[in-house]
Design a protein around this motif. Sequence first.
Motif, PDB file in Angstrom:
ATOM      1  N   GLN A   1       0.844  -1.184   0.000  1.00  0.00           N
ATOM      2  CA  GLN A   1       0.000   0.000   0.000  1.00  0.00           C
ATOM      3  C   GLN A   1       0.885   1.240   0.000  1.00  0.00           C
ATOM      4  O   GLN A   1       1.979   1.228   0.543  1.00  0.00           O
ATOM      5  N   VAL A   2       0.402   2.294  -0.622  1.00  0.00           N
ATOM      6  CA  VAL A   2       1.152   3.536  -0.703  1.00  0.00           C
ATOM      7  C   VAL A   2       0.239   4.679  -0.300  1.00  0.00           C
ATOM      8  O   VAL A   2      -0.953   4.675  -0.601  1.00  0.00           O
ATOM      9  N   GLN A   3       0.802   5.637   0.388  1.00  0.00           N
ATOM     10  CA  GLN A   3       0.086   6.861   0.740  1.00  0.00           C
ATOM     11  C   GLN A   3       0.602   7.987  -0.149  1.00  0.00           C
ATOM     12  O   GLN A   3       1.810   8.109  -0.365  1.00  0.00           O
ATOM     13  N   LEU A   4      -0.325   8.795  -0.635  1.00  0.00           N
ATOM     14  CA  LEU A   4       0.018   9.849  -1.585  1.00  0.00           C
ATOM     15  C   LEU A   4      -0.438  11.197  -1.057  1.00  0.00           C
ATOM     16  O   LEU A   4      -1.573  11.329  -0.575  1.00  0.00           O
ATOM     17  N   VAL A   5       0.432  12.197  -1.178  1.00  0.00           N
ATOM     18  CA  VAL A   5       0.106  13.552  -0.745  1.00  0.00           C
ATOM     19  C   VAL A   5       0.489  14.528  -1.843  1.00  0.00           C
ATOM     20  O   VAL A   5       1.671  14.637  -2.200  1.00  0.00           O
ATOM     21  N   GLU A   6      -0.505  15.252  -2.366  1.00  0.00           N
ATOM     22  CA  GLU A   6      -0.264  16.246  -3.401  1.00  0.00           C
ATOM     23  C   GLU A   6       0.030  17.606  -2.786  1.00  0.00           C
ATOM     24  O   GLU A   6      -0.435  17.923  -1.688  1.00  0.00           O
ATOM     25  N   GLY A  24       4.976  10.049  -2.335  1.00  0.00           N
ATOM     26  CA  GLY A  24       4.467   8.749  -1.928  1.00  0.00           C
ATOM     27  C   GLY A  24       5.265   8.159  -0.784  1.00  0.00           C
ATOM     28  O   GLY A  24       6.454   8.431  -0.637  1.00  0.00           O
ATOM     29  N   SER A  25       4.609   7.352   0.008  1.00  0.00           N
ATOM     30  CA  SER A  25       5.278   6.660   1.101  1.00  0.00           C
ATOM     31  C   SER A  25       4.588   5.317   1.342  1.00  0.00           C
ATOM     32  O   SER A  25       3.431   5.130   0.994  1.00  0.00           O
ATOM     33  N   GLY A  26       5.333   4.396   1.921  1.00  0.00           N
ATOM     34  CA  GLY A  26       4.748   3.125   2.312  1.00  0.00           C
ATOM     35  C   GLY A  26       5.248   1.932   1.541  1.00  0.00           C
ATOM     36  O   GLY A  26       5.406   0.860   2.080  1.00  0.00           O
ATOM     37  N   GLN A  27       5.490   2.077   0.251  1.00  0.00           N
ATOM     38  CA  GLN A  27       5.984   0.989  -0.592  1.00  0.00           C
ATOM     39  C   GLN A  27       6.985   1.583  -1.583  1.00  0.00           C
ATOM     40  O   GLN A  27       6.968   2.790  -1.820  1.00  0.00           O
ATOM     41  N   PRO A  28       7.835   0.755  -2.140  1.00  0.00           N
ATOM     42  CA  PRO A  28       8.757   1.282  -3.150  1.00  0.00           C
ATOM     43  C   PRO A  28       8.017   2.021  -4.255  1.00  0.00           C
ATOM     44  O   PRO A  28       7.162   1.442  -4.922  1.00  0.00           O
ATOM     45  N   ALA A  97      -2.456   9.466  -8.468  1.00  0.00           N
ATOM     46  CA  ALA A  97      -2.916   8.110  -8.197  1.00  0.00           C
ATOM     47  C   ALA A  97      -1.833   7.115  -8.579  1.00  0.00           C
ATOM     48  O   ALA A  97      -1.011   7.386  -9.463  1.00  0.00           O
ATOM     49  N   ALA A  98      -1.857   5.968  -7.920  1.00  0.00           N
ATOM     50  CA  ALA A  98      -0.849   4.925  -8.135  1.00  0.00           C
ATOM     51  C   ALA A  98      -1.509   3.637  -8.609  1.00  0.00           C
ATOM     52  O   ALA A  98      -2.533   3.210  -8.053  1.00  0.00           O
ATOM     53  N   TYR A 113      -6.368   2.575 -11.120  1.00  0.00           N
ATOM     54  CA  TYR A 113      -5.542   3.116 -10.036  1.00  0.00           C
ATOM     55  C   TYR A 113      -6.160   2.786  -8.684  1.00  0.00           C
ATOM     56  O   TYR A 113      -7.305   3.141  -8.404  1.00  0.00           O
ATOM     57  N   ASN A 114      -5.368   2.105  -7.852  1.00  0.00           N
ATOM     58  CA  ASN A 114      -5.886   1.641  -6.567  1.00  0.00           C
ATOM     59  C   ASN A 114      -5.753   2.675  -5.462  1.00  0.00           C
ATOM     60  O   ASN A 114      -6.517   2.652  -4.500  1.00  0.00           O
ATOM     61  N   TYR A 115      -4.761   3.539  -5.582  1.00  0.00           N
ATOM     62  CA  TYR A 115      -4.442   4.454  -4.487  1.00  0.00           C
ATOM     63  C   TYR A 115      -4.503   5.888  -4.986  1.00  0.00           C
ATOM     64  O   TYR A 115      -3.965   6.197  -6.058  1.00  0.00           O
ATOM     65  N   TRP A 116      -5.110   6.737  -4.161  1.00  0.00           N
ATOM     66  CA  TRP A 116      -5.339   8.125  -4.532  1.00  0.00           C
ATOM     67  C   TRP A 116      -4.942   9.056  -3.411  1.00  0.00           C
ATOM     68  O   TRP A 116      -5.104   8.736  -2.230  1.00  0.00           O
TER      69      TRP A 116
END
Length: 126
Positions: A1-6, A24-28, A97-98, A113-116
């Motif tokens: 899982q990845v966290q995204l901050v714009e 992004g943070s949490g995963q490569p 999004a990732a 895209y799973n992560y936003w």
Amino acid sequence: QVQLVESGGGLVQAGGSLRLSCAGSGQPFSSYAMGWFRQAPGKEREFVATISKRGSITYYADSAKGRFSISRDNAKNTVYLQMNSLKPEETAVYYCAADPDSLYNPDVRASAYNYWGQGTQVTVST
């Protein structure tokens, strides 16, 4: 899982420029194709640009071609969207999004895209 901050949104006059960032943070970070989308009030979310995991492939919405540029720095876990010659009709919340399932070509569909991130407001004044 990845966290995204714009970040990087704001108020700009028509014809001006903004550079959005998405950390992004949490995963490569290099595990994900990354995309930028936007949503204006009362409208559906629409694709803006996307970039492959290593940054070698990019796609743009027709409206963005020639004015916007997507890039990424995997060492900094960040993707960027440089926006030039902005127009008032591009006022919207911009989301990054990732996509963890991208194999080669990045996808232009929001459903891939799973992560936003939570979005950053861009307002273009006349």
